[in-house]
Design a protein around this motif. Structure first.
Motif: not given
Length: 472
Positions: A120-128
């Motif tokens: 979940s964190i990986y998706i978040l930072v990749t998105a931003v």
């Protein structure tokens, strides 16, 4: 001639800048495959491939794929960069909320539940970080973009070695390395790329947001369709043949992926040229120049794929762990597919130029339907090889659709007798690797050398002599 030289120099300059930032990251990705295949089991690598497939579709969903709209709308003349930056900020907040809503969903699946939080964190930072990098590309700070990409690459490489080789963290180590790298990317973008612009939050431009969302919203199902083409076979391989088979198949896709990634550097640079070309009132001159660039790309990518097929087996013997060597069987169809994926991506720049996100969706949907049908037809009969062939044919289908569809924007000469020879060499090499006959192999090597020398003479030596002559 002067105009063409200026266009070529602009394209070359942007290609070199993108190469500076991308080549290092792709090289690290290439070099890290032996690390992953020697520190993870075939089953573990198969799970990691599923995680990467989730990232591929998860990021566009949590951001509404706004990053593509950010870059395209910034490239418009007189675009309001500060208003668009405010929109980036708002969509980053949306990404935070959506990313953590995915956490309980990930927990429902046994294979990935141990990694739910980090995923979940990986998706978040990749998105931003994706939104931030697209902003920098949109304001054409391409050198800063490249430098940040290099730093990101170094962090990924260093952290991967530490977490996988020293601390033996396995998949968790892989995720941590990328989370740290993406977080650093966000901070670097803020301090070095976006610092000159203030966020306009007080007066959001609803019409601008509407236009950007209208462009990006069709790119979400487009991303889903590409996810089906690129990743759905993984989710079919696992229940049919196991995570070990999926791990081997994932390795077989690495070399084609690296080739596509390298050519994507050129396609990124070409987008800027394509937007400038659209402003050229001389439609015939515009189409002729695009056709010439397409022709060189066509020859280059087919020759590159042919060379990789020729050296495939010896390359894999030193490139991956021995339990992954059988991946060679699935690589040739994927390399053929990589040719048409590259060409289809080149054509898709016309959709971006004209803000035709529906064109992306329509072409990807056709490819996804073909991929699904062929996966269900071929995999029970041919096994994992059926998945590779299905992917190859779906890429060809997308290319054919786009070649027909973009005629409404530009006339391009797609095929002639010369290009047919390049395709023939590619097909012969793909056949050669399976029949393993020395005489046939010698014939293919000879034809490949002759065609390659012709390409080098016609497209590199001859244009160079012309350029020197004109400058005199």
């Amino acid at each position: 001639m002067t105009g063409t030289l200026e266009k070529n120099r602009y394209l070359l300059k942007n290609t070199l800048i993108f190469a500076l930032g991308n080549f290092g990251s792709k090289l690290i990705t290439f070099l890290l495959v032996p690390l992953y295949t020697n520190t993870l089991s075939t089953s573990g690598y198969g799970i990691l491939d599923i995680i990467n497939a989730i990232i591929m579709i998860g990021v566009p969903i949590v951001t509404l794929n706004i990053s593509e709209a950010v870059m395209r709308f910034l490239l418009d003349k007189n675009s309001d960069k500060e208003k668009i930056l405010g929109i980036c900020y708002n969509f980053s907040l949306i990404a935070i909320i959506f990313s953590f809503l995915l956490y309980p969903i990930f927990n429902l699946f046994q294979e990935i539940s141990p990694y739910s939080l980090l995923l979940s964190i990986y998706i978040l930072v990749t998105a931003v970080s994706g939104i931030s990098l697209c902003y920098i590309r949109g304001i054409e700070k391409l050198l800063i973009f490249s430098i940040i990409s290099i730093v990101k690459t170094l962090i990924i490489g260093t952290a991967s070695i530490i977490f996988l080789m020293i601390f033996k963290l396995g998949i968790n180590g892989y995720l941590l390395a990328y989370i740290i790298a993406e977080t650093a990317t966000i901070l670097l973008c803020m301090f070095f790329g976006i610092k000159d612009y203030k966020i306009k939050l007080s007066k959001p431009d609803k019409e601008l947001i509407k236009q950007m969302v209208k462009f990006s919203v069709f790119l979400i199902p487009n991303a889903l369709m590409w996810w089906i083409i690129n990743s759905m076979d993984r989710f079919m391989i696992v229940p049919l043949f196991g995570t070990e088979a999926n791990g081997i198949y994932a390795v077989s896709a690495k070399i084609p992926t690296i080739l596509v990634t390298v050519t994507s550097i050129f396609n990124q640079a070409w987008l800027y040229s394509a937007i400038k070309e659209e402003k050229d009132k001389d439609i015939k001159n515009n189409s002729d120049y695009t056709s010439n660039i397409y022709s060189v790309l066509f020859k280059f990518i087919t020759l590159s794929s042919t060379l990789l097929i020729i050296i495939l087996k010896p390359l894999l013997r030193v490139y991956v762990g021995k339990e992954f060597f059988s991946a060679w069987m699935y690589t040739p169809p994927l390399l053929v597919g990589a040719v048409f994926l590259t060409l289809g991506t080149f054509l898709s720049n016309e959709y971006t130029v004209h803000k035709d996100s529906k064109g992306f969706l329509r072409s990807a949907s056709v490819g996804a339907i073909v991929n699904l049908v062929l996966n269900f037809m071929l995999m029970p009969i041919m096994g994992v090889l059926g998945a590779a062939i299905a992917t190859c044919i779906s890429y060809i289908t997308v290319f054919i659709y786009r070649a027909y569809d973009i005629r409404k924007y530009k006339k391009i000469r797609y095929i002639n007798n010369e290009k047919k020879i390049y395709l023939l060499v590619l097909i012969l090499a793909s056949t050669m690797i399976y029949i393993d006959n020395q005489v046939f192999s010698f014939i293919v090597y000879t034809i490949f050398i002759i065609v390659s020398l012709g390409f080098f003479r016609k497209n590199i030596l001859k244009p160079k002599r012309k350029e020197i002559k004109n400058e005199k």
